[in-house]
Design a protein around this motif. Structure first.
Motif, short mmCIF file in Angstrom:
data_model
loop_
_atom_site.label_atom_id
_atom_site.label_comp_id
_atom_site.label_asym_id
_atom_site.label_seq_id
_atom_site.Cartn_x
_atom_site.Cartn_y
_atom_site.Cartn_z
N GLU A 44 40.99 -42.34 10.91
CA GLU A 44 40.17 -43.90 10.97
C GLU A 44 41.37 -45.27 11.27
N TYR A 45 41.25 -45.15 12.67
CA TYR A 45 42.52 -46.44 13.36
C TYR A 45 41.80 -47.26 13.47
N ARG A 46 41.77 -48.76 13.29
CA ARG A 46 40.95 -49.86 13.58
C ARG A 46 39.79 -49.83 13.68
N GLY A 47 39.15 -49.13 13.55
CA GLY A 47 38.01 -48.57 13.62
C GLY A 47 37.62 -47.67 14.45
N GLU A 48 37.81 -47.28 15.02
CA GLU A 48 37.31 -45.88 16.37
C GLU A 48 38.72 -44.85 15.04
N VAL A 49 37.52 -43.69 15.76
CA VAL A 49 38.02 -41.69 15.60
C VAL A 49 38.67 -41.56 16.01
N VAL A 50 40.25 -41.28 15.70
CA VAL A 50 41.49 -40.66 16.23
C VAL A 50 41.67 -39.02 15.94
N THR A 51 41.57 -38.43 16.72
CA THR A 51 41.61 -37.30 16.57
C THR A 51 43.26 -36.64 16.45
N VAL A 52 43.93 -35.44 15.54
CA VAL A 52 45.46 -35.25 15.51
C VAL A 52 45.66 -34.02 15.33
N LEU A 53 46.56 -34.08 16.29
CA LEU A 53 46.34 -33.02 16.60
C LEU A 53 48.57 -32.80 15.85
N ASP A 54 48.90 -31.48 15.28
CA ASP A 54 50.15 -31.10 14.51
C ASP A 54 51.05 -30.54 15.68
N LEU A 55 52.10 -31.29 16.26
CA LEU A 55 52.51 -30.74 17.53
C LEU A 55 53.56 -28.93 17.11
N GLY A 56 53.72 -29.03 15.95
CA GLY A 56 54.91 -28.43 15.21
C GLY A 56 53.57 -26.19 15.28
N LEU A 57 52.40 -26.80 15.31
CA LEU A 57 51.06 -25.90 15.38
C LEU A 57 51.08 -25.15 17.38
N LEU A 58 51.13 -26.49 17.25
CA LEU A 58 50.08 -26.29 18.53
C LEU A 58 51.78 -26.09 19.78
N LEU A 59 52.56 -26.04 19.26
CA LEU A 59 54.03 -25.26 19.42
C LEU A 59 54.41 -24.21 19.30
N GLY A 60 53.48 -23.51 18.85
CA GLY A 60 53.81 -21.93 17.89
C GLY A 60 55.10 -21.95 16.80
N ALA A 61 54.94 -22.81 15.99
CA ALA A 61 55.67 -22.78 14.96
C ALA A 61 54.99 -22.84 13.94
N GLU A 62 55.76 -23.49 12.79
CA GLU A 62 55.12 -23.51 11.50
C GLU A 62 54.32 -24.98 11.53
N PRO A 63 53.85 -25.53 10.36
CA PRO A 63 53.23 -26.74 10.30
C PRO A 63 54.53 -28.30 10.26
N ALA A 64 54.29 -29.19 11.03
CA ALA A 64 55.18 -30.26 10.54
C ALA A 64 55.44 -30.33 9.38
N PRO A 65 56.78 -30.80 8.78
CA PRO A 65 56.69 -30.61 7.04
C PRO A 65 55.81 -32.52 6.45
N ASP A 66 55.29 -31.90 5.10
CA ASP A 66 55.33 -32.93 5.16
C ASP A 66 56.84 -33.82 4.23
N ARG A 67 57.54 -34.62 5.25
CA ARG A 67 58.25 -35.61 4.78
C ARG A 67 58.63 -36.84 4.89
N LEU A 68 59.54 -37.65 4.76
CA LEU A 68 58.97 -39.09 4.40
C LEU A 68 59.99 -39.44 5.81
N GLY A 69 60.09 -38.54 7.04
CA GLY A 69 60.33 -38.77 8.10
C GLY A 69 59.56 -38.35 9.11
N THR A 70 58.14 -37.76 8.72
CA THR A 70 57.10 -36.90 9.94
C THR A 70 56.40 -38.51 9.64
N ARG A 71 55.72 -38.67 11.07
CA ARG A 71 54.81 -39.51 12.11
C ARG A 71 53.48 -39.65 12.56
N ILE A 72 53.10 -40.30 12.96
CA ILE A 72 52.00 -40.05 13.51
C ILE A 72 52.34 -40.48 14.66
N ILE A 73 52.29 -40.02 16.15
CA ILE A 73 52.19 -41.00 17.48
C ILE A 73 51.09 -41.23 17.53
#
Length: 170
Positions: A44-73
């Motif tokens: 939920e972003y400011r009252g709007e439901v937003v679909t979120v894609l994991d680019l790592g999986l989308l691009l055929g690799a592992e999921p984006a790791p849960d690190r401090l530098g991992t963000r949602i654009i």
């Protein structure tokens, strides 16, 4: 053209910065049952439901790791409106004729090391040497700081069926 660069699937990628609404920390997402693996969930972003894609999986690799530098654009999938040229002779529109802001169509992209803005001349983007029908969202490539960076075409990210994505290598 201004690009926001990041890392996904071990490579550098970029999105057109004019599409970026905000870069937010990775937050807990609500999972969607039976969704393809690259569809990480919704937030939920400011009252709007937003679909979120994991680019790592989308691009055929592992999921984006849960690190401090991992963000949602957060990007706007709708085509950016061209800047309107002000004509000195054109009358100001009447206040009643001015419509509200166009409705956005937000999409979240999980990526690592979202760290830099780079200015690239659109004429310097080179087409991908290979057309990949299963990845219509992969755009041209540019060299930024001696690194080849591929553009992700935001408007084409949800136009891919779930069976078109490779699974991560074991």
């Amino acid at each position: 053209m201004l690009l926001l660069t990041f890392q996904a699937a071990g490579q550098r990628y970029a999105v057109d910065a004019s599409r970026v609404v905000e870069v937010v920390p990775r937050v807990r997402l609500r999972a969607l049952p039976h969704a393809p693996a690259h569809l990480a969930g919704v937030l939920e972003y400011r009252g709007e439901v937003v679909t979120v894609l994991d680019l790592g999986l989308l691009l055929g690799a592992e999921p984006a790791p849960d690190r401090l530098g991992t963000r949602i654009i957060l990007v706007d999938r709708a085509a950016p409106s061209p800047r309107r040229r002000r004509d000195a002779e054109a009358p100001e529109p009447a206040p009643a004729a001015v419509a509200g802001p166009p409705r956005r169509s937000l999409l979240g992209l999980i990526a690592e090391n979202v760290d830099d803005l780079a200015s690239v001349d659109p004429d310097d983007l080179t087409a991908s040497p290979v057309a990949i029908p299963n990845a219509p969202y992969l755009g041209g490539m540019a060299e930024i700081e001696s690194t080849m960076v591929q553009l992700i075409l935001v408007e084409k990210l949800l136009n891919v069926s779930p069976n078109q994505h490779p699974t991560p290598a074991d």
